[in-house]
Structures are given as C-alpha cells and as structure tokens.
Design a protein around this motif. Structure first.
Motif: not given
Lengths: 984, 111
Positions: A101-102, A166-170
């Motif tokens: 997810v990053g 970046e951590m891709d929350c979605l």
C-alpha cells in the motif's frame, strides 16, 4: 534482490558464542559451553543439560556486522548495479507495490531496526539526496517504462517526476477502489498519480500531474460563497460516502483472495463464493480479522487513539492493523502473528458472550464435537502410549472444516476436466525460470502451474497441531558450486546462490526462450537450452560463470490454509471416523500431486539437485521448517524429497507428517510399537471398525457414552449404560451389555436404543449390512493320527461395500482377502503357532494341531478383513483323541491259601477314558500247572477267580485279556509280580 | 494476468452484510474532504497536482502513527538487517539461514 545498505566491519579474529570455561582464549571440545547472545548457556529442552561444543575445527564467530544506515549502498557503476540487482526499492515500487500500500521504505529511508520511529525523524524520499547507483535512485526496467522496447536496462529514478508511494489509505478503505488502474500507473512510475487513478478521481498525465474527474472531485467554496480565493477541491459526496472504516472485503481480496492474488496462489483462497464454499462470506474479512483487544483503529487526531504500546518499531503490538493468525512462511510482520486475533474459537464458543467484539451469533460446536467423539481423550501428544489428547487438541479447526468443497471450477466444455482458469484453483508451482506474460519476474499464473484445490489439500504440523496446508513448489535455478562462483553477484561466493531472475528473463529473451512451464511441456532438452542461454548471457553482465554448475531446485512450502470454510455437514469426520481413517482416504494419506495438474514435465537426473539438507545429513526439497510432530524431537525437520527419477513425483500425504523411519518409535495407544511411517499409517488406517463408525456417524461418538468407567473416564473393556442419551420416545437409554468372550460385539438387553428404533430386543451390537467379516470354524479329529485335529476357518468371508458405477444403483459387495490367527490351546495367546502345537496347515484358513494329551480343547480362530481391518472370532471344541487302540490295562492282586493250595487272582481294570476305545471282553488265565480258566466276561476278574493247585511249587501265571477289538493283551510276572505264586 | 471475479453473495449473505455495513461505514465524513498537495496546501480549482494521502487524510487522521506501525505499510522496512555476510561464517543472513542475500524478515530486503 538488491542490497539496500552496506555492512561495516570484518570477520572478527576472536571466536565467540562459547563460554571459555578454562580461560585459555580458545575453545576446547567437551569443555567449553555453547552460549546465546546474552552469554547464557544453551541447554537441552530439559533446561539443565548444557551443550558442549562438538566441533574439532575452527569455530566461526557469530558476530553480526552492523548495517551502516548513513547512506544507501552504492553499487559504484551501472554495470555493477545491473549485475547485482533485480528488484531495487524503486523497482519494488513498480512491481511489488501493486499490492503493497505504500509507506515504509517506499516513502522513507529505513532506520536501524528497533528505532522508535515515533521519536526519530526519517528522511522522506521526496527530500532525499542520492548519489551513485543505489536501490532508491535506480532500477532495472521491468515494464519498459521508457517505451524503447527494451527491458532489463538500468534506469534512474527521480522522485520529483514520479512522486512517492505514500501509504494509499483509499486502497483499503474506499469501496470500488481500482487495483487495476493503480497498478497500471505504478508500473510506469506514476506514483503520486496512482492514488488518483486507483480511487477513480481522474487520470494520470505524468507521475505527479493528473486530470481530475469533475464528477468525483468538486469545487467547494469553503463556506465563503462568492470568494473564489477560498475555493478548493474536495471529494464529491458520492466518493466520500464510499470511504469505509472497515475495509470492504473486495479490496482485501484484490491482493489476497482474487485469482492469482497471493493467498489464492499460496492457499487456494477465494472471495465471493457461494455459502457452501465459504460459510463466512456474509461477515466479510473484518468479521474474522477484527481485533479482539477493543482498540479503536480510526486514529483520529486528538482523540488519543494511538495505542500506548506503539513504538513505531517492530514489536508484537498491533498498530493500525487488522489481526492476523499464525501463518507459517508469511512474512508481512511475523512479530504480530496471533496478536489480538479472534480465531475460530473467538466466535465459536459457549455463551454468554463477554467479549467486546461481535461474535455474529456463531454456533457453539462443543456438543456436536462431543457427539462425534472428537473431545474424547484417546490420542497422545507423546510417544509412550499415554492418552492425553483429544482429536480437537491435536487438529486445528481448518484441518477438518476446510476442504474447498463446492469451490471447484465447472467442467470445461467437452473435456470432462475442470478448467484451471476458473475459481477454485491455486497452488501448485511458482516457475522461477522466466517472466510471466505481464513481465513479473516469475510465473505463477500460467495454466500449467495450477491445480484444482477442491478436496486436494495436505496436512502439516504446526507445533503439536495438524493444520491444513497447500504445498506450493517453487522451481528455480541455482549454482550448485558451493565455493568460487558468485552467480548472483551479491559479493559472496557459495551458498548455492540463486540466479538473479532478471538475468534469467534477459537470457531467455536473448535466444527466444520463455519460462519452462509456459507451454505446458518441459523436457530435458529445454532445460539444457535454458542453462546454456544463461551461461552465455551472464558473462555479458560481468558475472564469471567459470566452474558454475546450474541446476534446477524445487522448494516446497506448506502454506497454511484456513479460509473457505465449508458447512459443518461437509467437514472431515461428519460422516464418522472412517471419513479419515482408512486406506487412501485423502486426509492424512493418499497421493498428492506437487506439479501443476496439466504440466508434462521430464528432466534428466543430472538437471536437479536437492534444495537443502535437513537434520544434518538428509537431502530435502521442502523448506526446513516442514517440522515433524514435536514428540519426534524439537524442530526436527522432515526430509521430503519431491524429485522423482525424471519428474516431480506425487507424494503420499503422510510423508509430510512423519519421517520414513520414525526418529522416536511410537508406542501406540491401542496397539504395539511402530517404528516406520508405513507402520504408523497402517495403524491409523485400522483404528475403526464398522460398529464404532456407525455409532460415531449417528452422533454417539463420545467414548464415554458407551465406555464410561463410572467416573467419567474411558474403559474400553466395558460398555456402560449410556447416560443422558434418549431413545426415540424420549426415555433415557438404559441397557445391559453382555460382552462376547471372544471379543466380538456383545449383545444388548431390551429397552436399548436398538429396541426403541425397531430392532429386536436383543441385538448384536452391529448391523448385518455393515458386517464385513463372518468367521466360521470347524474342528475335525484325525481318524488315523493320535491327538491330531484339523481346524478349518476357510469358509469365513470378508467383504466390503463400494458404490456402484451407476449412482442410482445399490452399493456392491466386494470380496476381500481374510487373514487368520489362532489360539488352539485356550491360553488367550494368538500367533504362537509352534508353541501351541500347530504343526501344519495351508498357510491361510486351515491349521493342523497336534495336542500333547487327549481331551477337549476350546480353539479360537480370529479372522480379519485385510481391507477394512475388521476382526471377528469364532470358537469350536477340538477333540484330541487316541485313534490307535490302547492296550487293556489291569492291575493284579493274589490271595494264597497254603493249606488248601488255593490261589484267588483279582484284577483291577480301570474304566475306559474315551468311550470310543475298545473294552475288555474275555480273559484266559494260564495258571502255570498246565491248567487254564476261560473267563467269558473279562470284567469278572475284578471279582476274583479261584484256582487250586495239586502240589507245592513255584508257578508263573499268564493272563490274556481279549478286548472288543479282538486284540489280546498278555500279562506275565514280568508285567505284574503278583502273577508269580509260590506254594509251600 | 490478473483477473478479478466479484461473484455476488447469496441473498442471505447480502442481507447479513447489509446489516453489518451500517456499523462499518464512517459516520464522520459529513464534512468535505479537502484534497491537499504534498506540502499540505489545499488544491485550488483547476489544479493538476496529484493529491497527497498523507496531507489529505492526515488532516484528521494520524497518518504518521498509522504508517509507522502498520505491517501493510512497513513490510519489514524497520527490520532491515543488511547482508551480514559474516553471520555464522560466510553462509547465512540474520534474516534467513542459508540465504545470505536475504536482508530482512519482511518483504523489504527479501529476495
């Protein structure tokens, strides 16, 4: 493979990791002790027996050269980078990050392990300054990012152009997030833009520039209508409404449980299947992976939601994580395994609920398990034959409840075979000999590395429990040369280095080859062609292959399987013990294919070598953590060879559970000692007869239902009146069980379950239709040989039932071979043939016995069905008789009257022992004075016969007794002194 | 080839799932979610800058805390041990015996 940071230091000169007990600065075998990092002596599992150093050679220091995190490792040149790297970090961002997810090392430079990241700043990749050739500023072109038609070249990475992952929350939290759109972007290095495309907010123009979709991203006036300076872009209401707290299961499954996703490949898991293929579909992934520690994971600023145990460094505490189980070989973050995990028992346990989490009304299976006998303590954890475990203690839930039933693909049209391009597949191989059609460095997706998963799983030990597992075999190239060749350019010769997969891809491309499995056929010629391609290509990237011997390796790994739980009615054991116990049932025994189902695979013997050595000396093709049961030794590996003579072979499922020769012989709980896997499997196969299985399958399997010793324990030598069981009229069952002296099923009195359900009031404790053995025995005394009897059990029958070829037809009876054992002298011991007088027979159902003395002997034949293992006994009386007529016996006494010269001769004649023997009929007495008395009834001798001599003298009397067989027996003074008379 | 099969759940499953979704959905996204760039500035209308999840989601959520301790994000990045070529002689990595090229028990640094 890539080197992230340099190590510092050199091999320490002084040895370490032993206790220099005699302070001579050198180790001494048998004197110095092994110690751990803390300097504590290592000991055996008893905790007291310390371990000496055994080696007589130089002991290497076990020091660790620390990693220098001040700057990434510099390969120094493009050529060196190309030689030593397949996936740099920048490469992982384009490949591995399709699911990852990053964040982490895709956003920041890593720190020293154990660093508290909450208090120690990290360098963001956006702000990092790089020099030279390292894994963050260069990568091997895998997806032709520069669109020049060439892959394998070294390209530079510029974060100002690509953005950062970046951590891709979605990716997890947005309903409808597109894995495919995000993957397409990251493979071209469009990292910032990938967040926009994945969420469906717009399209990627470059790595950092996008075109937003005005229906997904809208203008908001920030509450100041008419003031354009305050306007801003916000997510539309529709998009916002699709952001969920608990990740939608479909998002999890894109990486874990969709076709070709990681857990599909490792375990055959699949999401979105019908109820009969997974009963838990309705509660979603987070229904089970919800944490049980009550932590709030939303982590809204200012609400104190970050657990106090968070340090930011790797530890056993969970942070913003769903709970995960304990999965061998999983390497996301093993420290978290089992932390705050609900597991099956988290929901499936007795009420009342005291947990803070939702149990979704899960059923409590305890009563059903008890009824099936699964809670009865009849198994052992050790090897001494001591019963201390139940089936539930020793088999994890998945072992019985995950079969992947109803989870198979539909038959391909016309072929009758299941297509492997449908759900319900997964396994069987990862082909590391070439890239897949999308460009990934190994191929785990083509048709020929797959298998049907339905009811096609293995078992493995995890600690003292059996877990369901799928064997995934990775095939890859290694250099067998142990020293002198550094085939993967990692700076270390030896260790049977694996060939860098990107080099294999490029070598294949050079000569027009592909992954070996791609077309479904592998031959020795193809293997040799690929070997030669690599030997030609590797020197072009600076790798010296002189002396290299490239071999194919197979690494089998037993991945734990516990998803796709079938309904309980389909579980192993729901149909009774014989669901699992029996020859080739497919639970712990039976064939198991390792290669892809449709792969045609042959190799030359010289093409392959073992993966590793386990237990010191045993070659194996499975990961060394394929452990034996702990009672066979702590961390004892099972050496499991996958290589057949010319192809991957089919193993037997039991090979993954027990070594061919058990390291520790097992005293079984119901039989003798077994020393081999084959013996143990035979023992397990024959644990259940039809009587037991019928009771178990109908729900009376708890051992103490019938074998209660009165205090809740088990006594197999009695059958007790069941407590608490009701007949069909609701009356508590009570009965008297009369054991059969031969060990056959006994009989039950009236008012039993049997009677209640319509059987006769007294029943054999079995059903005729289930009897697979009928013992018959006869005894025939020999007509011409003394004391000899022929015992004949050859008319016994052994059968079992099998389904008819046509489903609608009744089952068919199959005749099986019977085996026989004998107790012909009523001493309770079977098998001691010579000692009990068995002198002949036909080797199967007939024996000839020679008894020592006349008499009647109870003789027992024990008949066993060699297929079902069921045994029945039958008794008969053997008569040992003398068939050669015996002589008449007589004991004479005499009375002499000297005055009258009269002698009275009396004979004691013993009764006839065997009625069939001849009896005395007539006697003749020759008095020795030329006179004779004929006694017409020989038995008159018992009353006495007088004779008067005429003169003095010595006389020898002879008596002849004639018996009913017309045999005359003579008696003289030589046989009896009373037949000598002296008259004064 | 990556295939996604989104088979529909059976009717009963849908009903059960629908009941649960009520507890899974965020109740807090009633305010507009403002997109921000990597520097934390709100994106103006017409902007072509890709939004930053760190800055956008991090407005309300503790992105840093989540990223620092989430195994889905870290993947072993803070368990990197390097090559350690002299561990147990010349053979093993600290992360995986017999595989000197493995430098982490997590995915970052694993072959």
């Amino acid at each position: 493979m890539a080197r992230l940071y340099p190590n510092v230091g050199a091999t320490p000169a002084s040895p370490g990791f032993y206790e220099d007990t005699n302070s001579n600065s050198a180790y001494d075998a048998g004197v110095d002790y092994l110690v751990n990092d803390a300097g504590n002596r290592l000991s055996l599992t008893d905790g007291t027996t310390n371990l000496y150093i055994k080696s007589t050679g130089t002991i290497r220091a076990q020091n660790v050269n620390p990693v220098d995190f001040s700057a990434p490792y510099d390969y120094g040149s493009e050529a060196s980078f190309k030689a030593g790297v397949d996936l740099s970090m920048a490469g992982m961002m384009r490949d591995c990050a399709e699911c990852h997810v990053g964040g982490g090392a895709m956003e920041y430079l890593p720190k020293v392990p154990g660093t508290n990241l909450a208090t120690t700043p990290r360098t963001e990749l956006r702000d990092a300054t790089f020099s030279g050739y390292n894994v963050w500023n260069n990568f091997i072109d895998q997806y032709d990012e520069n669109e020049d038609g060439v892959t394998g070249e070294v390209l530079s990475q510029d974060y100002s152009q690509t953005g950062v992952l970046e951590m891709d929350c979605l990716m997890c939290h947005m309903e409808g997030f597109s894995w495919e759109a995000r993957t397409e972007a990251i493979r071209k290095g469009k990292f910032d833009a990938s967040r926009v495309t994945g969420a469906g907010l717009g399209t990627a123009t470059s790595g950092t520039v996008v075109a937003y979709d005005p229906t997904a991203v809208v203008v908001d006036d920030n509450g100041t209508a008419g003031n354009p300076a305050d306007d801003r872009l916000v997510l539309s209401g529709f998009v916002s409404s699709r952001i969920m707290g608990a990740p939608p299961s479909e998002n999890c499954s894109t990486c874990h449980m969709d076709m070709h996703a990681v857990d599909w490949k490792k375990r055959g898991d699949y999401w979105g299947v019908p109820y009969e293929a997974d009963v838990h579909g309705a509660i979603g992934c987070m229904g089970c992976h919800e944490r049980n520690d009550g932590q709030n994971m939303t982590a809204i600023l200012g609400e104190g939601t970050v657990p106090g145990t968070w340090t930011g460094a790797a530890n056993t505490a969970l942070g913003h994580d769903p709970a995960k189980g304990v999965a061998p070989y999983s390497s996301l973050w093993n420290n978290n395994d089992g932390t705050a995990t609900k597991n099956c028992a988290g929901c499936h346990k007795p009420a009342p609920a005291t947990e803070t989490y939702d149990r979704y009304g899960a059923v409590d299976p305890t009563a059903k398990h008890e009824a099936l006998g699964l809670t009865s303590v009849i198994l052992q954890s050790g090897v001494a034959g001591v019963k201390d475990k139940s089936h539930l203690d020793i088999i994890e839930c998945s072992g019985c409840h995950v079969r992947k039933l109803g989870h198979g693909p539909a038959p391909a049209a016309g072929s009758g075979n299941h297509s492997l391009y449908e759900w319900g597949t997964g396994g069987a191989m990862v082909d590391g000999t070439g890239a897949d059609e999308e460009g990934r460095l190994t191929d785990h997706e083509n048709l020929y590395v797959e298998r049907t998963m339905e009811d096609n799983l293995a078992l493995a030990w995890q600690g003292g429990k059996l877990i369901k597992a799928n064997a995934l075999t990775t095939m890859f190239w290694r250099d067998k040369t142990d020293t002198g060749v550094d085939i993967n350019a990692d700076g270390q010769a030896g260790g049977m280095d694996a060939v860098n997969p990107s080099h294999i891809r490029d070598a294949n491309k050079t000569v027009g080859l592909h992954a070996l499995t791609e077309d479904g056929t592998i031959t020795a010629a193809e293997i040799e062609a690929q070997r030669q391609a690599m030997m030609s290509y590797l020197p072009t990237v600076g790798i010296n292959v002189t002396g290299a011997t490239l071999k194919l390796n197979f690494m089998g790994v037993m991945f734990k399987v516990n998803h796709n739980v079938n309904p309980a009615s389909s579980a192993w054991g729901a149909g009774g013990c014989t669901d699992c116990h029996g020859a080739d049932k497919g639970f712990y025994n039976g064939p198991y294919e390792l290669k892809g189902r449709d792969l045609n695979f042959t190799y030359a013997a010289s093409d392959v070598v073992p993966l590793t050595m386990v237990n010191g000396t045993q070659p194996s093709d499975f990961h060394p953590t394929l452990y034996a049961k702990p009672s066979q030794g702590d961390n004892r590996s099972i050496a499991l060879v996958a290589r057949g003579a010319s192809s991957l072979r089919n193993i037997d499922l039991s090979e993954a559970l027990w070594e061919t020769t058990l390291r520790v012989p097992i005293q079984t709980t119901q039989g003798g000692v077994v020393t081999t896997r084959t013996q143990y499997v035979d023992y397990l196969n024959n644990r259940v007869d039809a009587v037991h299985n019928r009771h178990v399958s109908t729900g009376f399997g708890k051992c103490t239902n019938c074998h209660d010793n009165g205090s809740g324990g088990i006594d197999y030598n009695l059958v007790s009146a069941a407590t608490g069981l009701l007949d069909k009229n609701g009356v508590q069952v009570a009965f008297t069980y009369t054991p059969d002296p031969l060990g056959n099923p006994g009989t039950c009195s009236a008012n039993t379950c049997h009677g209640s359900y319509g059987f006769s009031t007294t029943n054999k404790a079995e059903l005729a239709s289930e009897v697979s053995v009928t013992a018959q025995l006869s005894a025939l005394s020999s007509a011409n040989t003394d004391l000899t009897v022929t015992l004949d059990a050859s008319r016994s029958t052994c059968t079992h039932m099998e389904p008819a070829a046509i489903e609608s037809e009744p089952d068919v009876t199959v005749t099986d071979p019977c085996t026989f054992s004998w107790d012909v002298n009523n001493d309770g011991t079977f098998g001691d043939d010579a000692a009990q007088g068995i002198v002949g027979g036909n080797g199967t159902g007939t024996v000839v016995v020679e008894y020592a003395t006349e008499g009647d002997y109870p003789a027992v034949a024990r008949v066993t069905n060699s297929v079902t293992g069921e045994t029945r006994a039958e008794a008969v009386t053997a008569k040992a008789i003398i068939v050669e007529n015996p002589s008449v016996q007589a004991d004479f006494t005499k009375t002499v009257n000297a005055a009258t010269k009269t002698v009275t001769l009396t004979a004691a004649i013993p009764p006839i022992a065997i009625p069939e023997n001849p009896t005395p009929v007539k006697a003749y007495i020759y008095w020795g004075d030329r006179k004779r008395t004929a006694v017409n009834d020989a038995m008159a001798l018992t009353a006495g016969v007088e004779h008067t001599y005429t003169k003095s003298g010595n006389y020898s009397i002879r008596v002849e007794i004639v018996d009913s067989a017309h045999i005359s027996t003579s008696f003289t003074p030589a046989e009896d002194a009373d037949l000598s008379v002296t008259l004064p | 080839m990556k295939k996604c099969y989104k088979n529909a759940l059976v009717t009963s499953a849908i009903a059960a799932a629908a009941l649960m979704m009520a507890s899974q959905a965020f109740a807090a996204h009633t305010d507009p979610i403002v997109l921000k760039d990597a520097d934390g500035a709100a994106l103006a209308p017409g902007s072509t800058a890709a939004y930053s999840a760190k800055q956008t989601c991090g407005t309300c959520h503790d992105y840093n805390a989540i990223e620092r301790h989430s195994y889905h994000a870290q993947l072993g990045a803070n368990q990197h041990f390097g090559f350690n070529p002299y561990k147990n002689g010349t053979w093993n990595a600290e992360a995986a015996n017999g595989k000197p090229w493995v430098s982490s028990p997590g995915h970052v640094g694993k072959w």
